[in-house]
Motif scaffolding. Structure first.
Motif, PDB file in Angstrom:
ATOM      1  N   ASN A 180      36.686 -28.056  28.061  1.00 55.15           N
ATOM      2  CA  ASN A 180      35.428 -28.035  27.318  1.00 55.15           C
ATOM      3  C   ASN A 180      35.259 -26.713  26.582  1.00 55.15           C
ATOM      4  OD1 ASN A 180      32.723 -28.967  26.568  1.00 55.15           O
ATOM      5  ND2 ASN A 180      31.993 -27.476  28.064  1.00 55.15           N
ATOM      6  N   PHE A 181      35.586 -25.627  27.254  1.00 53.88           N
ATOM      7  CA  PHE A 181      35.453 -24.295  26.659  1.00 53.88           C
ATOM      8  C   PHE A 181      36.378 -24.145  25.454  1.00 53.88           C
ATOM      9  CE2 PHE A 181      36.139 -19.783  26.173  1.00 53.88           C
ATOM     10  CZ  PHE A 181      34.907 -19.214  26.457  1.00 53.88           C
ATOM     11  N   LEU A 182      37.635 -24.505  25.629  1.00 54.22           N
ATOM     12  CA  LEU A 182      38.616 -24.339  24.552  1.00 54.22           C
ATOM     13  C   LEU A 182      38.325 -25.250  23.363  1.00 54.22           C
ATOM     14  CD1 LEU A 182      41.953 -24.087  26.593  1.00 54.22           C
ATOM     15  CD2 LEU A 182      40.501 -22.220  25.756  1.00 54.22           C
ATOM     16  N   LYS A 183      37.734 -26.414  23.619  1.00 57.31           N
ATOM     17  CA  LYS A 183      37.457 -27.362  22.547  1.00 57.31           C
ATOM     18  C   LYS A 183      36.154 -27.048  21.815  1.00 57.31           C
ATOM     19  CE  LYS A 183      36.611 -32.275  21.611  1.00 57.31           C
ATOM     20  NZ  LYS A 183      36.426 -33.622  22.210  1.00 57.31           N
ATOM     21  N   ASN A 184      35.124 -26.647  22.564  1.00 56.38           N
ATOM     22  CA  ASN A 184      33.776 -26.577  21.993  1.00 56.38           C
ATOM     23  C   ASN A 184      33.200 -25.171  21.863  1.00 56.38           C
ATOM     24  OD1 ASN A 184      33.477 -29.487  21.784  1.00 56.38           O
ATOM     25  ND2 ASN A 184      33.334 -29.503  24.021  1.00 56.38           N
ATOM     26  N   LYS A 185      33.938 -24.147  22.294  1.00 50.13           N
ATOM     27  CA  LYS A 185      33.405 -22.789  22.211  1.00 50.13           C
ATOM     28  C   LYS A 185      34.444 -21.851  21.596  1.00 50.13           C
ATOM     29  CE  LYS A 185      30.217 -23.484  26.049  1.00 50.13           C
ATOM     30  NZ  LYS A 185      29.646 -22.967  27.309  1.00 50.13           N
ATOM     31  N   HIS A 186      34.873 -22.216  20.369  1.00 44.59           N
ATOM     32  CA  HIS A 186      35.919 -21.430  19.700  1.00 44.59           C
ATOM     33  C   HIS A 186      35.563 -19.953  19.600  1.00 44.59           C
ATOM     34  CE1 HIS A 186      36.843 -25.516  17.887  1.00 44.59           C
ATOM     35  NE2 HIS A 186      37.987 -25.164  18.430  1.00 44.59           N
ATOM     36  N   GLY A 187      34.283 -19.668  19.299  1.00 48.62           N
ATOM     37  CA  GLY A 187      33.877 -18.280  19.076  1.00 48.62           C
ATOM     38  C   GLY A 187      33.919 -17.417  20.313  1.00 48.62           C
ATOM     39  N   GLN A 188      34.068 -18.024  21.504  1.00 43.06           N
ATOM     40  CA  GLN A 188      34.071 -17.249  22.745  1.00 43.06           C
ATOM     41  C   GLN A 188      35.473 -17.116  23.353  1.00 43.06           C
ATOM     42  OE1 GLN A 188      30.868 -18.314  25.518  1.00 43.06           O
ATOM     43  NE2 GLN A 188      29.903 -19.498  23.896  1.00 43.06           N
ATOM     44  N   SER A 190      35.319 -13.975  12.983  1.00 38.93           N
ATOM     45  CA  SER A 190      35.666 -15.325  12.527  1.00 38.93           C
ATOM     46  C   SER A 190      35.983 -15.348  11.032  1.00 38.93           C
ATOM     47  CB  SER A 190      34.507 -16.286  12.821  1.00 38.93           C
ATOM     48  OG  SER A 190      33.307 -15.846  12.207  1.00 38.93           O
ATOM     49  N   GLU A 191      35.441 -14.371  10.278  1.00 38.20           N
ATOM     50  CA  GLU A 191      35.743 -14.307   8.850  1.00 38.20           C
ATOM     51  C   GLU A 191      37.209 -13.947   8.618  1.00 38.20           C
ATOM     52  OE1 GLU A 191      33.232 -12.665  10.252  1.00 38.20           O
ATOM     53  OE2 GLU A 191      31.528 -13.882   9.567  1.00 38.20           O
ATOM     54  N   LYS A 192      37.762 -13.131   9.501  1.00 37.23           N
ATOM     55  CA  LYS A 192      39.146 -12.698   9.344  1.00 37.23           C
ATOM     56  C   LYS A 192      40.138 -13.615  10.057  1.00 37.23           C
ATOM     57  CE  LYS A 192      38.071  -7.787   8.684  1.00 37.23           C
ATOM     58  NZ  LYS A 192      38.313  -6.410   9.175  1.00 37.23           N
ATOM     59  N   LEU A 193      39.645 -14.356  11.071  1.00 35.51           N
ATOM     60  CA  LEU A 193      40.522 -15.251  11.813  1.00 35.51           C
ATOM     61  C   LEU A 193      39.791 -16.554  12.100  1.00 35.51           C
ATOM     62  CD1 LEU A 193      43.227 -15.700  13.315  1.00 35.51           C
ATOM     63  CD2 LEU A 193      42.088 -14.865  15.383  1.00 35.51           C
ATOM     64  N   PRO A 194      40.046 -17.594  11.289  1.00 32.64           N
ATOM     65  CA  PRO A 194      39.451 -18.906  11.579  1.00 32.64           C
ATOM     66  C   PRO A 194      39.881 -19.372  12.970  1.00 32.64           C
ATOM     67  CG  PRO A 194      40.432 -18.853   9.388  1.00 32.64           C
ATOM     68  CD  PRO A 194      40.859 -17.598  10.087  1.00 32.64           C
ATOM     69  N   PRO A 195      39.133 -20.313  13.576  1.00 33.28           N
ATOM     70  CA  PRO A 195      39.435 -20.754  14.944  1.00 33.28           C
ATOM     71  C   PRO A 195      40.883 -21.207  15.119  1.00 33.28           C
ATOM     72  CG  PRO A 195      37.337 -21.657  14.223  1.00 33.28           C
ATOM     73  CD  PRO A 195      37.941 -20.989  13.026  1.00 33.28           C
ATOM     74  N   MET A 196      41.526 -20.697  16.144  1.00 39.16           N
ATOM     75  CA  MET A 196      42.889 -21.130  16.460  1.00 39.16           C
ATOM     76  C   MET A 196      42.829 -22.430  17.264  1.00 39.16           C
ATOM     77  SD  MET A 196      44.925 -17.584  17.387  1.00 39.16           S
ATOM     78  CE  MET A 196      43.878 -17.132  18.762  1.00 39.16           C
ATOM     79  N   PRO A 197      43.782 -23.323  17.097  1.00 40.57           N
ATOM     80  CA  PRO A 197      43.772 -24.612  17.824  1.00 40.57           C
ATOM     81  C   PRO A 197      44.272 -24.447  19.259  1.00 40.57           C
ATOM     82  CG  PRO A 197      45.678 -24.516  16.380  1.00 40.57           C
ATOM     83  CD  PRO A 197      44.887 -23.262  16.113  1.00 40.57           C
ATOM     84  N   ILE A 198      43.579 -23.609  20.038  1.00 42.12           N
ATOM     85  CA  ILE A 198      44.015 -23.347  21.406  1.00 42.12           C
ATOM     86  C   ILE A 198      43.888 -24.609  22.267  1.00 42.12           C
ATOM     87  CG2 ILE A 198      43.623 -21.943  23.465  1.00 42.12           C
ATOM     88  CD1 ILE A 198      44.767 -20.391  21.135  1.00 42.12           C
ATOM     89  N   PHE A 199      42.827 -25.394  22.028  1.00 40.02           N
ATOM     90  CA  PHE A 199      42.647 -26.630  22.788  1.00 40.02           C
ATOM     91  C   PHE A 199      43.825 -27.570  22.567  1.00 40.02           C
ATOM     92  CE2 PHE A 199      41.198 -31.093  22.657  1.00 40.02           C
ATOM     93  CZ  PHE A 199      40.838 -31.258  23.993  1.00 40.02           C
ATOM     94  N   GLU A 200      44.199 -27.774  21.308  1.00 37.50           N
ATOM     95  CA  GLU A 200      45.320 -28.662  20.998  1.00 37.50           C
ATOM     96  C   GLU A 200      46.636 -28.114  21.554  1.00 37.50           C
ATOM     97  OE1 GLU A 200      41.987 -29.491  18.331  1.00 37.50           O
ATOM     98  OE2 GLU A 200      43.046 -27.644  18.849  1.00 37.50           O
ATOM     99  N   LEU A 201      46.811 -26.797  21.456  1.00 38.55           N
ATOM    100  CA  LEU A 201      48.028 -26.168  21.979  1.00 38.55           C
ATOM    101  C   LEU A 201      48.110 -26.345  23.489  1.00 38.55           C
ATOM    102  CD1 LEU A 201      50.531 -24.367  21.656  1.00 38.55           C
ATOM    103  CD2 LEU A 201      49.011 -22.376  21.816  1.00 38.55           C
ATOM    104  N   ASN A 243      50.985 -36.107  18.655  1.00 43.50           N
ATOM    105  CA  ASN A 243      50.088 -36.979  17.904  1.00 43.50           C
ATOM    106  C   ASN A 243      49.709 -36.326  16.583  1.00 43.50           C
ATOM    107  OD1 ASN A 243      47.388 -35.608  18.031  1.00 43.50           O
ATOM    108  ND2 ASN A 243      47.690 -35.882  20.225  1.00 43.50           N
ATOM    109  N   ASN A 244      49.343 -37.143  15.623  1.00 42.10           N
ATOM    110  CA  ASN A 244      49.128 -36.675  14.245  1.00 42.10           C
ATOM    111  C   ASN A 244      48.039 -35.613  14.144  1.00 42.10           C
ATOM    112  OD1 ASN A 244      51.121 -38.329  13.217  1.00 42.10           O
ATOM    113  ND2 ASN A 244      49.717 -40.048  12.853  1.00 42.10           N
ATOM    114  N   GLU A 245      46.957 -35.787  14.924  1.00 45.27           N
ATOM    115  CA  GLU A 245      45.859 -34.817  14.845  1.00 45.27           C
ATOM    116  C   GLU A 245      46.309 -33.447  15.327  1.00 45.27           C
ATOM    117  OE1 GLU A 245      41.260 -34.158  16.434  1.00 45.27           O
ATOM    118  OE2 GLU A 245      42.340 -36.005  16.928  1.00 45.27           O
ATOM    119  N   THR A 246      47.023 -33.425  16.457  1.00 49.09           N
ATOM    120  CA  THR A 246      47.530 -32.148  16.983  1.00 49.09           C
ATOM    121  C   THR A 246      48.531 -31.531  16.021  1.00 49.09           C
ATOM    122  OG1 THR A 246      47.216 -32.837  19.280  1.00 49.09           O
ATOM    123  CG2 THR A 246      48.786 -31.066  18.881  1.00 49.09           C
ATOM    124  N   LEU A 247      49.416 -32.360  15.489  1.00 47.06           N
ATOM    125  CA  LEU A 247      50.417 -31.879  14.543  1.00 47.06           C
ATOM    126  C   LEU A 247      49.754 -31.231  13.334  1.00 47.06           C
ATOM    127  CD1 LEU A 247      53.470 -31.793  14.015  1.00 47.06           C
ATOM    128  CD2 LEU A 247      53.236 -33.969  12.796  1.00 47.06           C
TER     129      LEU A 247
END
Length: 585
Positions: free
Chosen positions: A447-455, A510-521, A479-483
């Motif tokens: 839940n944290f990795l998916k919904n709280k990118h800024g933290q 966040s301006e310098k680094l958009p959210p990383m896909p840590i949840f998908e990873l 899967n295509n979404e993760t890819l």
């Protein structure tokens, strides 16, 4: 508070009787005795209200000159911008009043911090000076015994800004928490004797559980959501490290102490003699010594299953955040209220020294701490001692869900994911701690990795990119979404400022680094690590958790939201009560 015993004259030995309960004592502390005399005779601000017949010559105003026009808060802020120790010293020599203002340790500590950070900015290592007992003496290369102690007359200078930090630096926690220490000592001794029953504890006390009797299943089913102290009958369960032993092994090895990195020998001198309100805390994970020390202990078995290990699936290119630390601190040091990163759980083993823990569950903001609704921005405006003597400790104890306890050497505290906790070292202490993700807490981490990118914190963009490259090169099904998410990040990374690529993502805006896909990873690595079944179970719980959080946030269930959406789409929508316009009621 001692255990109830009786002496049987016929049998001779001491016979234990079953204890009905532990007394439910008042845990609050008395703050009336927390006082000390300032070395320059600075008085608390309230003393300025007292009548004083002495005509001070020269007066405070005359001694301050034009600086007298400024409020104290602004005055101290102005002084903090002076970046040259000699200039500060010369200014302090203009009068006794100015000497007192510039005697404040925090000004000199900030100056040292500025020099360290400035050195890092220009990629130049700052000079490590021998410790002289205070930041002021150290930066001025002055022996403490030769430091002037210019005395102020009576109530010439009454200032809380100067007196309060000094008062906090003199807090004696052993006296302040004497009742709690006495009670916890009984619980600790009873646990060693096998005579402890956590069900008999008064409310608000942290349970003690024997490591040999707590199974992994019982931990996951009954204990993973609440703090407890893990005890062990084996005296050799944890390394027996003393500071002197570590000094013999690593005297010149540099350890991280907050913003500075000092050789252990220098830090040991600071630990033995400092005047700080909040002493520097050694919190190290990457030193050469720590890499060696990590081979000398093993986590308790119930804490060994750890899903964050999946971030090390590609062992040659791991991207897991730092998770294991050696902690050393003098008495009075500690940590203000915080939660562990990325919704991980933690264990903290006391090697030497006692630690007092104050803990509050998720959703209960600690008194004296400010936070936003998402708890992404946390402000602790005062240090530990100020927090205690201002009454916030006693305020915490009034909260029904508050838990307190003391870990003694050989005991290990479990900190559940999302719990607020503050730690006060009652003695000079050494401890080990690790963050981990047990199976029962996987849903919270997802839940944290998916919904709280800024933290999210601890992940370094470059390391994440390398692992993603390995996944994309592999022949595993994705899967295509993760890819899509992984490819999108790899393209973003190329445009990232090179000096930010190895920074902690939590330190990059966040301006310098958009959210990383840590949840998908994380999800993909779980599958690669043969944890697909556990992932699916965690994702199933995540769906329920997201529905509950949506309802709490909006006050509407998923069904209600669906119905209202249908109403907006259909003009003729009704709940079907069939009232006729001609009905009277």
């Amino acid at each position: 508070m001692s255990p109830v015993h009786s002496m049987d004259s016929a049998e001779g030995p001491l016979v234990k009787r079953a204890r009905k309960s532990y007394p439910d004592n008042n845990r609050s502390v008395s703050l009336f005795s927390v006082s000390a005399r300032h070395p320059l005779n600075v008085k608390p601000g309230g003393n300025s209200l007292l009548a004083n017949s002495i005509d001070f010559k020269p007066s405070k105003s005359q001694q301050m000159g034009d600086f007298e026009r400024f409020p104290e808060e602004l005055l101290m802020e102005m002084f903090s911008y002076i970046q040259d120790p000699k200039s500060l010293m010369r200014l302090s020599h203009t009068s006794r009043i100015m000497y007192a203002y510039l005697y404040d340790e925090e000004i000199w500590r900030k100056l040292n911090t500025h020099k360290v950070l400035e050195g890092e900015r220009i990629n130049q290592q700052s000079e490590t000076l021998p410790w002289k007992g205070s930041w002021r003496c150290t930066l001025l290369r002055l022996e403490e015994s030769k430091e002037a102690k210019l005395q102020l007359k009576d109530n010439l200078l009454c200032s809380d800004i100067l007196y309060r930090p000094f008062q906090c630096s003199k807090v004696d926690y052993s006296t302040l928490f004497s009742k709690i220490i006495k009670e916890e000592s009984v619980y600790h001794q009873d646990s060693l004797n096998g005579d402890f029953d956590h069900t008999l504890l008064p409310s608000g006390r942290i349970a003690r559980l024997a490591e040999s009797q707590l199974t992994l299943n019982e931990f996951n089913e009954n204990w993973s959501n609440k703090p407890f102290i893990l005890t062990n009958e084996n005296e050799n369960r944890w390394p027996v490290w003393t500071l002197n032993q570590l000094l013999e092994r690593f005297p010149e090895v540099k350890f991280r102490q907050e913003v500075v990195q000092w050789p252990l020998k220098l830090y040991s001198e600071y630990l033995a003699n400092n005047k700080d309100e909040s002493p520097l805390y050694l919190f190290d994970c990457n030193s050469m010594a720590m890499k060696s020390l990590k081979q000398e202990y093993a986590p308790p078995k119930i804490f060994q299953p750890d899903f964050f290990k999946t971030f090390n699936h590609f062992s040659s290119k791991p991207c897991r955040p730092d998770y294991a630390w050696l902690i050393i601190g003098p008495k009075r040091s500690g940590s203000t209220f915080h939660k562990d990163p990325n919704s991980t759980s933690a264990w903290n083993a006391a090697i030497s020294g006692r630690k007092l823990w104050v803990m509050l569950p998720p959703g209960t903001t600690p008194p004296g701490v400010g936070t936003d609704e998402e708890e992404s921005e946390v402000t602790s405006p005062v240090g530990i001692a100020e927090w205690v003597i201002s009454g916030f400790f006693n305020d915490s104890l009034k909260i029904e869900s508050c838990q307190i306890g003391i870990t003694f050497p050989g005991e290990c505290m479990y900190v559940p994911a999302g719990w607020w906790h503050s730690v006060i070292n009652l003695d000079d202490s050494i401890a080990l701690t690790q963050n981990f993700v047990p199976q029962s807490q996987l849903c919270k981490v997802l839940n944290f990795l998916k919904n709280k990118h800024g933290q999210i914190s601890g992940f370094k963009p470059k390391n994440v990119k390398l692992v993603m490259d390995e996944i994309l090169k592999s022949d595993k099904d994705i899967n295509n979404e993760t890819l899509s998410k992984l490819r999108e990040y790899t393209s973003i990374f190329e445009s990232l400022d090179p000096h930010l690529q190895e920074e902690d993502c939590g330190e990059i805006t966040s301006e310098k680094l958009p959210p990383m896909p840590i949840f998908e990873l994380f999800s993909q690595l779980m599958i690669l690590g043969d944890n697909k079944q556990e992932l699916e179970a965690g994702l199933e719980k995540l769906v329920k958790l997201e529905k509950n959080e949506l309802m709490k946030k909006t006050g509407k269930s998923e069904m209600w939201t669906k119905l209202t959406d249908e109403k907006q789409e259909s003009v003729g929508f009704s709940f079907g009560f069939g009232f006729d316009e001609s009905d009277d009621e």
